[in-house]
Scaffold this motif. Structure first.
Motif, short mmCIF file in Angstrom:
data_model
loop_
_atom_site.label_atom_id
_atom_site.label_comp_id
_atom_site.label_asym_id
_atom_site.label_seq_id
_atom_site.Cartn_x
_atom_site.Cartn_y
_atom_site.Cartn_z
N ALA A 111 19.55 48.00 -6.65
CA ALA A 111 20.06 47.44 -7.91
C ALA A 111 20.69 46.07 -7.67
N ILE A 112 21.39 45.95 -6.54
CA ILE A 112 22.01 44.67 -6.19
C ILE A 112 20.93 43.61 -5.93
N GLY A 113 19.90 44.04 -5.19
CA GLY A 113 18.83 43.11 -4.83
C GLY A 113 17.99 42.70 -6.02
N GLY A 114 17.83 43.60 -6.98
CA GLY A 114 17.04 43.30 -8.16
C GLY A 114 15.58 43.05 -7.83
N SER A 115 14.93 42.27 -8.68
CA SER A 115 13.50 41.98 -8.50
C SER A 115 13.26 40.52 -8.16
N GLU A 116 14.25 39.92 -7.51
CA GLU A 116 14.14 38.51 -7.17
C GLU A 116 12.93 38.26 -6.28
N SER A 161 12.82 50.27 3.48
CA SER A 161 12.83 50.55 4.92
C SER A 161 13.97 49.81 5.62
N PHE A 162 14.20 48.56 5.26
CA PHE A 162 15.27 47.78 5.88
C PHE A 162 16.65 48.32 5.47
N ILE A 163 16.77 48.72 4.21
CA ILE A 163 18.05 49.27 3.75
C ILE A 163 18.38 50.55 4.52
N ALA A 164 17.37 51.43 4.66
CA ALA A 164 17.57 52.68 5.39
C ALA A 164 17.92 52.42 6.84
N TYR A 172 29.72 48.86 11.27
CA TYR A 172 30.72 48.78 10.20
C TYR A 172 30.08 48.17 8.98
N LEU A 173 30.09 48.88 7.87
CA LEU A 173 29.45 48.43 6.65
C LEU A 173 30.52 48.00 5.65
N PRO A 174 30.70 46.69 5.44
CA PRO A 174 31.74 46.22 4.52
C PRO A 174 31.46 46.57 3.07
N ASN A 175 30.17 46.51 2.67
CA ASN A 175 29.77 46.86 1.31
C ASN A 175 28.27 47.08 1.29
N ASP A 176 27.77 47.61 0.16
CA ASP A 176 26.34 47.93 0.06
C ASP A 176 25.45 46.69 0.11
N ARG A 177 25.99 45.56 -0.26
CA ARG A 177 25.19 44.33 -0.23
C ARG A 177 24.76 43.99 1.20
N ALA A 178 25.56 44.40 2.17
CA ALA A 178 25.24 44.12 3.57
C ALA A 178 23.98 44.86 4.04
N LEU A 179 23.56 45.87 3.29
CA LEU A 179 22.36 46.63 3.65
C LEU A 179 21.08 45.87 3.33
N VAL A 180 21.16 44.96 2.36
CA VAL A 180 19.95 44.30 1.86
C VAL A 180 19.66 43.03 2.66
N PRO A 181 18.47 42.94 3.27
CA PRO A 181 18.12 41.73 4.02
C PRO A 181 17.76 40.60 3.06
N PRO A 182 17.72 39.36 3.54
CA PRO A 182 17.32 38.23 2.69
C PRO A 182 15.92 38.46 2.11
#
Length: 278
Positions: A111-116, A161-164, A172-182
């Motif tokens: 949801a954070i990453g959207g469809s960009e 796959s990258f998020i998983a 250490y995961l500061p927030n869910d946004r850190a899971l999403v690669p560029p």
């Protein structure tokens, strides 16, 4: 000992039971951090293989399906199974509770990453097939649209796959946004995985543009399916058995969804029946 070191030590203990690390020397004179980084590199290699299989499968399947509902089933099934396999690679096992937890993380991160980047990716995939004579091929707009849809769906699986993976390996995961690669990483990875088959598809299209005999009949029912199956037949020997099996399953499901589901149900029923005590 700080919290980071505690997490690393806990994961190293779990790694000793991991079947993918049976040949790893845990007694090497390295720090816990160095052991952890070496192990992550090994597991990343295995996860990369799994990602390639699922991204290819989704590209083939959703390019052929021509049906939004079937696309959704293919993507959902691939996303769940891919996540389960990646989680198993890094953790040795996965429970339903684990799947729910990581599922929520993936949903939030998606949801954070959207469809960009979707429009850019679609333009790029269509541009990559451009050459003189392509407009003379019957149903070429439909073929290009199907391939673009397949590529965008593959990007979605690449993102999952990258998020998983990041969920499993980031200490250490500061927030869910850190899971999403560029977005560029997602696009470049998907582009690399599908580049070979797209090159083969381009060769098939070139042949079709030069072949004036019975082309319309070949493409009338499902033009994308004909082109992709022809491309696979031309380089099928390069696919490992697992990837070939998953690709064949995706194509069967996309081309004949009802028959594919019925076949799966019958096969599972027969399997359960054979396991019952006589």
């Amino acid at each position: 000992i700080d919290e980071r070191e505690k997490i690393i030590e806990k994961r190293l203990t779990r790694f000793k039971k991991n079947k993918y690390l049976q040949d790893y020397d845990f007694d090497k004179p390295l720090s816990a951090e160095e052991h952890y980084q070496e192990i992550i590199t090994i597991l990343e290699g295995r996860a990369k293989q799994v990602r390639q299989q699922y991204v290819s499968k989704v590209f083939y399947g959703t390019s052929v399906s021509q049906n939004g509902f079937i696309d959704a089933i293919i993507i959902l099934s691939a996303g769940i199974n891919l996540t389960r396999e990646i989680f198993t690679i890094y953790n040795g096992r996965v429970s339903n509770k684990d799947m729910l937890r990581i599922g929520r993380k993936i949903y939030t991160a998606m949801a954070i990453g959207g469809s960009e980047g979707v429009e850019y990716a679609t333009d790029e995939i269509i541009t990559s097939f451009a050459y003189d004579g392509i407009k003379s091929i019957p149903f070429i707009d439909k073929i290009m649209g199907s391939l673009a849809d397949g590529f965008v769906s593959s990007m979605l699986i690449t993102r999952i796959s990258f998020i998983a993976e990041n969920y499993c390996k980031i200490i250490y995961l500061p927030n869910d946004r850190a899971l999403v690669p560029p977005q560029k990483v997602i696009y470049d990875t998907t582009n690399s995985i599908t580049s070979d088959v797209r090159q083969r598809i381009k060769m098939v299209l070139r042949n079709l543009s030069a072949d004036k005999s019975d082309v319309y009949t070949k493409l009338a029912v499902n033009p994308a399916a004909y082109v992709i199956k022809t491309a696979i037949n031309k380089f099928g020997k390069q696919l490992d058995s697992r990837t070939k099996s998953s690709v064949s399953g995706a194509l069967r499901m996309a081309s004949h969804p009802v028959g594919f589901v019925m076949d799966k149900v019958i096969t599972r029923f027969r399997k359960k029946k054979s396991m019952m005590p006589q």
